[in-house]
Design a protein around this motif. Structure first.
Motif, PDB file in Angstrom:
ATOM      1  N   ARG A   1      15.328  -8.695  -5.342  1.00  0.00           N
ATOM      2  CA  ARG A   1      15.075  -9.603  -6.475  1.00  0.00           C
ATOM      3  C   ARG A   1      16.408 -10.127  -7.006  1.00  0.00           C
ATOM      4  O   ARG A   1      17.312  -9.338  -7.297  1.00  0.00           O
ATOM      5  CB  ARG A   1      14.372  -8.849  -7.606  1.00  0.00           C
ATOM      6  CG  ARG A   1      13.046  -8.238  -7.221  1.00  0.00           C
ATOM      7  CD  ARG A   1      11.991  -9.288  -7.027  1.00  0.00           C
ATOM      8  NE  ARG A   1      10.666  -8.694  -6.989  1.00  0.00           N
ATOM      9  CZ  ARG A   1       9.543  -9.398  -6.898  1.00  0.00           C
ATOM     10  NH1 ARG A   1       9.587 -10.718  -6.810  1.00  0.00           N
ATOM     11  NH2 ARG A   1       8.386  -8.787  -6.883  1.00  0.00           N
ATOM     12  N   ASN A   2      16.490 -11.424  -7.154  1.00  0.00           N
ATOM     13  CA  ASN A   2      17.703 -12.040  -7.717  1.00  0.00           C
ATOM     14  C   ASN A   2      17.600 -12.085  -9.240  1.00  0.00           C
ATOM     15  O   ASN A   2      16.660 -12.655  -9.785  1.00  0.00           O
ATOM     16  CB  ASN A   2      17.872 -13.453  -7.167  1.00  0.00           C
ATOM     17  CG  ASN A   2      18.284 -13.417  -5.716  1.00  0.00           C
ATOM     18  OD1 ASN A   2      19.237 -12.733  -5.345  1.00  0.00           O
ATOM     19  ND2 ASN A   2      17.546 -14.114  -4.867  1.00  0.00           N
TER      20      ASN A   2
ATOM     21  N   ARG B   1      19.738  -7.895  -7.028  1.00  0.00           N
ATOM     22  CA  ARG B   1      21.043  -8.553  -6.851  1.00  0.00           C
ATOM     23  C   ARG B   1      21.372  -9.286  -8.144  1.00  0.00           C
ATOM     24  O   ARG B   1      20.703 -10.263  -8.507  1.00  0.00           O
ATOM     25  CB  ARG B   1      20.981  -9.532  -5.673  1.00  0.00           C
ATOM     26  CG  ARG B   1      22.349 -10.127  -5.334  1.00  0.00           C
ATOM     27  CD  ARG B   1      22.278 -11.128  -4.175  1.00  0.00           C
ATOM     28  NE  ARG B   1      21.775 -10.516  -2.953  1.00  0.00           N
ATOM     29  CZ  ARG B   1      20.737 -10.970  -2.257  1.00  0.00           C
ATOM     30  NH1 ARG B   1      20.077 -12.025  -2.657  1.00  0.00           N
ATOM     31  NH2 ARG B   1      20.338 -10.362  -1.150  1.00  0.00           N
TER      32      ARG B   1
ATOM     33  N   SER C   1      23.704 -11.576 -10.587  1.00  0.00           N
ATOM     34  CA  SER C   1      24.770 -12.586 -10.569  1.00  0.00           C
ATOM     35  C   SER C   1      24.900 -13.180 -11.964  1.00  0.00           C
ATOM     36  O   SER C   1      23.899 -13.632 -12.551  1.00  0.00           O
ATOM     37  CB  SER C   1      24.444 -13.738  -9.623  1.00  0.00           C
ATOM     38  OG  SER C   1      23.939 -13.269  -8.416  1.00  0.00           O
TER      39      SER C   1
ATOM     40  N   ALA D   1      16.177 -17.866  -9.970  1.00  0.00           N
ATOM     41  CA  ALA D   1      16.213 -16.409 -10.160  1.00  0.00           C
ATOM     42  C   ALA D   1      14.798 -15.850 -10.312  1.00  0.00           C
ATOM     43  O   ALA D   1      13.887 -16.534 -10.768  1.00  0.00           O
ATOM     44  CB  ALA D   1      17.041 -16.074 -11.398  1.00  0.00           C
ATOM     45  N   ASP D   2      14.658 -14.566  -9.937  1.00  0.00           N
ATOM     46  CA  ASP D   2      13.372 -13.885 -10.109  1.00  0.00           C
ATOM     47  C   ASP D   2      13.243 -13.288 -11.502  1.00  0.00           C
ATOM     48  O   ASP D   2      12.123 -13.017 -11.958  1.00  0.00           O
ATOM     49  CB  ASP D   2      13.254 -12.735  -9.094  1.00  0.00           C
ATOM     50  CG  ASP D   2      13.272 -13.245  -7.657  1.00  0.00           C
ATOM     51  OD1 ASP D   2      12.414 -14.068  -7.317  1.00  0.00           O
ATOM     52  OD2 ASP D   2      14.169 -12.831  -6.888  1.00  0.00           O
TER      53      ASP D   2
END
Ligand SMILES: Cc1cc2nc3c(=O)[nH]c(=O)nc-3n(C[C@H](O)[C@H](O)[C@H](O)COP(=O)(O)O)c2cc1C
Length: 185
Positions: free
Chosen positions: A5-6, A36, A38, A70-71
């Protein structure tokens, strides 16, 4: 589990030595491999002006696309005058428009507030939660993360110094990973 999952991390401070940015870095290091993280920068966003929605600045468009991709979203923020710093509120407003096309809608979220003070940014944390209700973001409830005494938490390299705080940060990011699996779109 649905793969990696971002997570877009939005930090509510632009300060170079920001404790909140250090906390975001610590969470990224402690996160399970299913996440992940960011950091999505917000300091470059022009102040939101509804007149510009017809021809939005490129920085708004890029930011909205980053959030949409993004998730989930993790907010790590200081408290300014018992509320959300203006730079973070601006990013929230930019991401929420044009009307009906909010980049935030439905994305799982979590909030950590970090302050050198004893109250741990409680006011900012809950003012932010008020906006997230309107933005229709399911927000992690427990553990709550009001991180006080931030001036003593990090070493010169910006790493968490004590094991107890590391354990708490780990429990928080693990709970968020589980929350994302329950609530992701
Ligand atoms: C304009 C302003 C208002 C502030 N108001 C508060 C506040 O209401 N509560 C608090 O705990 N700290 C407050 N502070 C102190 C911040 O918590 C402190 O500067 C903190 O280090 C900011 O986070 P950062 O390290 O991530 O930049 C304020 C700081 C500024 C610059």
């Amino acid at each position: 589990m649905a793969g990696v999952r971002n997570v877009a991390v939005v930090v509510g401070s632009l300060r170079k030595g920001s404790f909140n940015r250090m906390a975001a870095g610590a969470l990224a290091e402690l996160a399970p491999s299913s996440l992940r993280l960011s950091i999505i920068e917000i300091g470059q966003l022009p102040l939101y002006d509804q007149d510009e929605d017809a021809e939005p600045p490129a920085a708004w468009t890029a930011f909205r696309a980053q959030i949409k991709a993004a998730d989930a979203v993790l907010f790590v923020t200081p408290e300014y005058n018992r509320s959300v710093p203006g730079v973070l509120k601006n990013a929230i407003d930019v991401g929420s428009r044009p009307y009906g096309q909010s980049a935030w809608a439905g994305k799982p979220a979590a909030v950590m507030s970090v302050s050198p003070g004893a109250v741990g940014g409680f006011g900012a944390n809950h003012h932010l939660r008020q906006s997230l209700v309107f933005l229709d973001m399911p927000v992690l409830q427990q553990p709550e993360a009001y991180v006080g005494g931030a001036g003593n938490l990090f070493d010169e390299a910006g790493k968490l110094k004590n094991e107890g705080t590391q354990k708490f940060f780990k429990s928080f990011i693990d709970a968020f990973a589980a929350w994302i699996e329950r609530t992701a779109l």
